[in-house]
Design a protein around this motif. Structure first.
Motif, PDB file in Angstrom:
ATOM      1  N   ARG A 135      43.301  40.873  34.978  1.00 55.22           N
ATOM      2  CA  ARG A 135      43.953  40.375  36.191  1.00 55.22           C
ATOM      3  C   ARG A 135      43.112  40.744  37.406  1.00 55.22           C
ATOM      4  O   ARG A 135      42.533  41.820  37.477  1.00 55.22           O
ATOM      5  CB  ARG A 135      45.366  40.964  36.326  1.00 55.22           C
ATOM      6  N   GLN A 136      43.088  39.827  38.341  1.00 58.82           N
ATOM      7  CA  GLN A 136      42.268  40.001  39.541  1.00 58.82           C
ATOM      8  C   GLN A 136      42.801  41.117  40.436  1.00 58.82           C
ATOM      9  O   GLN A 136      44.006  41.284  40.608  1.00 58.82           O
ATOM     10  CB  GLN A 136      42.232  38.684  40.316  1.00 58.82           C
ATOM     11  N   SER A 137      41.841  41.898  40.986  1.00 61.84           N
ATOM     12  CA  SER A 137      42.194  42.944  41.952  1.00 61.84           C
ATOM     13  C   SER A 137      41.070  43.028  42.979  1.00 61.84           C
ATOM     14  O   SER A 137      40.110  43.782  42.820  1.00 61.84           O
ATOM     15  CB  SER A 137      42.364  44.297  41.249  1.00 61.84           C
ATOM     16  N   PRO A 138      41.178  42.246  44.072  1.00 62.58           N
ATOM     17  CA  PRO A 138      40.123  42.248  45.091  1.00 62.58           C
ATOM     18  C   PRO A 138      39.865  43.643  45.668  1.00 62.58           C
ATOM     19  O   PRO A 138      38.718  43.987  45.982  1.00 62.58           O
ATOM     20  CB  PRO A 138      40.663  41.290  46.158  1.00 62.58           C
ATOM     21  N   ALA A 139      40.916  44.452  45.783  1.00 65.40           N
ATOM     22  CA  ALA A 139      40.742  45.792  46.354  1.00 65.40           C
ATOM     23  C   ALA A 139      39.840  46.652  45.486  1.00 65.40           C
ATOM     24  O   ALA A 139      39.084  47.498  45.986  1.00 65.40           O
ATOM     25  CB  ALA A 139      42.107  46.456  46.512  1.00 65.40           C
ATOM     26  N   ASP A 140      39.913  46.425  44.162  1.00 66.17           N
ATOM     27  CA  ASP A 140      39.085  47.200  43.238  1.00 66.17           C
ATOM     28  C   ASP A 140      37.813  46.465  42.829  1.00 66.17           C
ATOM     29  O   ASP A 140      37.038  46.975  42.008  1.00 66.17           O
ATOM     30  CB  ASP A 140      39.896  47.530  41.978  1.00 66.17           C
ATOM     31  N   GLY A 141      37.631  45.284  43.392  1.00 67.93           N
ATOM     32  CA  GLY A 141      36.436  44.504  43.054  1.00 67.93           C
ATOM     33  C   GLY A 141      36.469  43.957  41.645  1.00 67.93           C
ATOM     34  O   GLY A 141      35.423  43.788  41.012  1.00 67.93           O
ATOM     35  N   ILE A 142      37.660  43.652  41.145  1.00 68.72           N
ATOM     36  CA  ILE A 142      37.802  43.138  39.776  1.00 68.72           C
ATOM     37  C   ILE A 142      38.096  41.636  39.828  1.00 68.72           C
ATOM     38  O   ILE A 142      39.125  41.218  40.352  1.00 68.72           O
ATOM     39  CB  ILE A 142      38.930  43.874  39.019  1.00 68.72           C
ATOM     40  N   PHE A 143      37.157  40.862  39.286  1.00 69.51           N
ATOM     41  CA  PHE A 143      37.313  39.402  39.258  1.00 69.51           C
ATOM     42  C   PHE A 143      36.914  38.914  37.854  1.00 69.51           C
ATOM     43  O   PHE A 143      35.788  38.454  37.639  1.00 69.51           O
ATOM     44  CB  PHE A 143      36.440  38.733  40.326  1.00 69.51           C
ATOM     45  N   PRO A 144      37.819  39.027  36.901  1.00 67.47           N
ATOM     46  CA  PRO A 144      37.484  38.640  35.516  1.00 67.47           C
ATOM     47  C   PRO A 144      37.236  37.149  35.375  1.00 67.47           C
ATOM     48  O   PRO A 144      37.806  36.327  36.107  1.00 67.47           O
ATOM     49  CB  PRO A 144      38.718  39.080  34.734  1.00 67.47           C
ATOM     50  N   GLU A 145      36.362  36.788  34.425  1.00 66.68           N
ATOM     51  CA  GLU A 145      36.077  35.369  34.164  1.00 66.68           C
ATOM     52  C   GLU A 145      37.339  34.640  33.700  1.00 66.68           C
ATOM     53  O   GLU A 145      37.570  33.488  34.072  1.00 66.68           O
ATOM     54  CB  GLU A 145      34.968  35.235  33.104  1.00 66.68           C
ATOM     55  N   ILE A 146      38.131  35.300  32.872  1.00 70.35           N
ATOM     56  CA  ILE A 146      39.418  34.730  32.476  1.00 70.35           C
ATOM     57  C   ILE A 146      40.499  35.526  33.192  1.00 70.35           C
ATOM     58  O   ILE A 146      40.854  36.643  32.808  1.00 70.35           O
ATOM     59  CB  ILE A 146      39.617  34.787  30.941  1.00 70.35           C
ATOM     60  N   ASP A 147      40.999  34.942  34.290  1.00 68.11           N
ATOM     61  CA  ASP A 147      41.951  35.623  35.169  1.00 68.11           C
ATOM     62  C   ASP A 147      43.378  35.282  34.744  1.00 68.11           C
ATOM     63  O   ASP A 147      43.811  34.133  34.808  1.00 68.11           O
ATOM     64  CB  ASP A 147      41.694  35.189  36.614  1.00 68.11           C
ATOM     65  N   MET A 148      44.121  36.296  34.318  1.00 67.53           N
ATOM     66  CA  MET A 148      45.491  36.118  33.842  1.00 67.53           C
ATOM     67  C   MET A 148      46.540  36.451  34.908  1.00 67.53           C
ATOM     68  O   MET A 148      47.728  36.565  34.595  1.00 67.53           O
ATOM     69  CB  MET A 148      45.733  37.007  32.618  1.00 67.53           C
ATOM     70  N   THR A 149      46.120  36.595  36.160  1.00 65.71           N
ATOM     71  CA  THR A 149      47.035  37.008  37.240  1.00 65.71           C
ATOM     72  C   THR A 149      48.233  36.081  37.353  1.00 65.71           C
ATOM     73  O   THR A 149      49.396  36.528  37.424  1.00 65.71           O
ATOM     74  CB  THR A 149      46.282  37.065  38.587  1.00 65.71           C
ATOM     75  N   ASP A 150      47.996  34.770  37.385  1.00 64.09           N
ATOM     76  CA  ASP A 150      49.091  33.817  37.545  1.00 64.09           C
ATOM     77  C   ASP A 150      49.867  33.611  36.244  1.00 64.09           C
ATOM     78  O   ASP A 150      51.066  33.281  36.279  1.00 64.09           O
ATOM     79  CB  ASP A 150      48.537  32.470  38.027  1.00 64.09           C
ATOM     80  N   ILE A 151      49.214  33.819  35.117  1.00 65.23           N
ATOM     81  CA  ILE A 151      49.871  33.615  33.823  1.00 65.23           C
ATOM     82  C   ILE A 151      50.786  34.801  33.489  1.00 65.23           C
ATOM     83  O   ILE A 151      51.918  34.639  33.027  1.00 65.23           O
ATOM     84  CB  ILE A 151      48.824  33.419  32.711  1.00 65.23           C
ATOM     85  N   ASP A 152      50.279  36.004  33.749  1.00 62.71           N
ATOM     86  CA  ASP A 152      50.994  37.238  33.372  1.00 62.71           C
ATOM     87  C   ASP A 152      51.712  37.819  34.596  1.00 62.71           C
ATOM     88  O   ASP A 152      51.279  38.793  35.193  1.00 62.71           O
ATOM     89  CB  ASP A 152      49.982  38.238  32.794  1.00 62.71           C
ATOM     90  N   GLN A 153      52.823  37.196  34.960  1.00 60.35           N
ATOM     91  CA  GLN A 153      53.564  37.623  36.139  1.00 60.35           C
ATOM     92  C   GLN A 153      54.172  39.024  35.979  1.00 60.35           C
ATOM     93  O   GLN A 153      54.392  39.731  36.959  1.00 60.35           O
ATOM     94  CB  GLN A 153      54.675  36.608  36.443  1.00 60.35           C
ATOM     95  N   GLU A 154      54.440  39.432  34.747  1.00 58.43           N
ATOM     96  CA  GLU A 154      55.058  40.737  34.507  1.00 58.43           C
ATOM     97  C   GLU A 154      54.038  41.855  34.323  1.00 58.43           C
ATOM     98  O   GLU A 154      54.406  43.002  34.066  1.00 58.43           O
ATOM     99  CB  GLU A 154      55.970  40.647  33.274  1.00 58.43           C
ATOM    100  N   ALA A 155      52.777  41.510  34.470  1.00 67.11           N
ATOM    101  CA  ALA A 155      51.687  42.498  34.427  1.00 67.11           C
ATOM    102  C   ALA A 155      51.611  43.277  33.115  1.00 67.11           C
ATOM    103  O   ALA A 155      51.349  44.475  33.099  1.00 67.11           O
ATOM    104  CB  ALA A 155      51.808  43.453  35.602  1.00 67.11           C
ATOM    105  N   TYR A 156      51.806  42.578  32.005  1.00 72.36           N
ATOM    106  CA  TYR A 156      51.588  43.212  30.704  1.00 72.36           C
ATOM    107  C   TYR A 156      50.090  43.363  30.430  1.00 72.36           C
ATOM    108  O   TYR A 156      49.669  44.219  29.656  1.00 72.36           O
ATOM    109  CB  TYR A 156      52.234  42.377  29.590  1.00 72.36           C
ATOM    110  N   ILE A 157      49.280  42.494  31.041  1.00 70.19           N
ATOM    111  CA  ILE A 157      47.830  42.523  30.852  1.00 70.19           C
ATOM    112  C   ILE A 157      47.213  43.439  31.906  1.00 70.19           C
ATOM    113  O   ILE A 157      47.544  43.349  33.096  1.00 70.19           O
ATOM    114  CB  ILE A 157      47.232  41.101  30.949  1.00 70.19           C
TER     115      ILE A 157
END
Length: 213
Positions: A135-157
């Protein structure tokens, strides 16, 4: 018969002029005239015919010739009509065959696979040597190629959940330290262990399920 050299008149049928000795022109005989008339009255030859077995019948003499012959073996008459028709038919068949060919869907390049999201059918192309999943985290500089931020609303990933590594002989899956774990075909994969992937394998991260194609 008049001599064409000296102009003297000679008896009909004489071969040489009696005055100058020159050879007299030969008058066509009645028989020859009849033959010429018959030739002029003859109708032109018909078209060559082809037998069910492929042999060609000569329109002049009726002889049968091997398939593809251009001239009659017996009388030498031209058989080009059938040969030309066969060539035209072959050309038409080739052109029709080319027109009938349809382009299929573009092939997936060698060494490229996809992950398909089970819930939406969305596809993620694995076109890099390392593809990070999380999941994307701009504050931590994390921008994964496969971003599950919108898919995983409950933050299991996890933000840094897993990665897929491309090798010459296929793809490897590795859990890089997720909180809720990773499962391949319902078997949990230990963190840091690289698991070889097969086409059709099901990958589950939290509640999100993807399949390798």
């Amino acid at each position: 018969m008049k001599c064409t050299i000296c102009g003297a008149e000679n008896l009909e049928g004489a071969a040489y002029c009696e005055d100058c000795g020159s050879k007299l022109p030969t008058a066509p005989s009645p028989e020859m005239e009849e033959v010429e008339e018959i030739i002029e009255e003859e109708e032109p030859l018909g078209e060559p015919e082809e037998t069910p077995t492929g042999e060609i019948i000569c329109p002049a003499c009726g002889s049968e010739n091997p398939a593809g012959s251009k001239f009659c073996d017996d009388c030498g008459a031209s058989l080009d009509t059938i040969a030309a028709e066969e060539e035209m038919e072959e050309e038409v068949e080739v052109i029709e065959g080319e027109e009938g060919e349809e382009e299929g869907p573009p092939e997936t390049p060698i060494g490229v696979a996809k992950l398909v999201l089970e819930s939406t059918g969305e596809e993620y192309v694995l076109d890099k040597d390392i593809v990070n999943i999380g999941r994307q985290s701009p504050a931590d500089g994390i921008f994964p190629e496969i971003d599950m931020t919108d898919i995983d609303q409950e933050a299991y990933i996890s933000r840094r959940h897993a990665r897929i590594i491309r090798k010459d002989d296929g793809f490897l899956f590795e859990d890089v330290g997720s909180s809720n774990g990773s499962f391949i075909n319902n078997v949990r994969i230990a963190q840091g262990v690289q698991q070889f992937l097969n086409v059709g394998d099901e990958i589950r991260l939290g509640k999100t399920v993807m399949k390798l194609i």
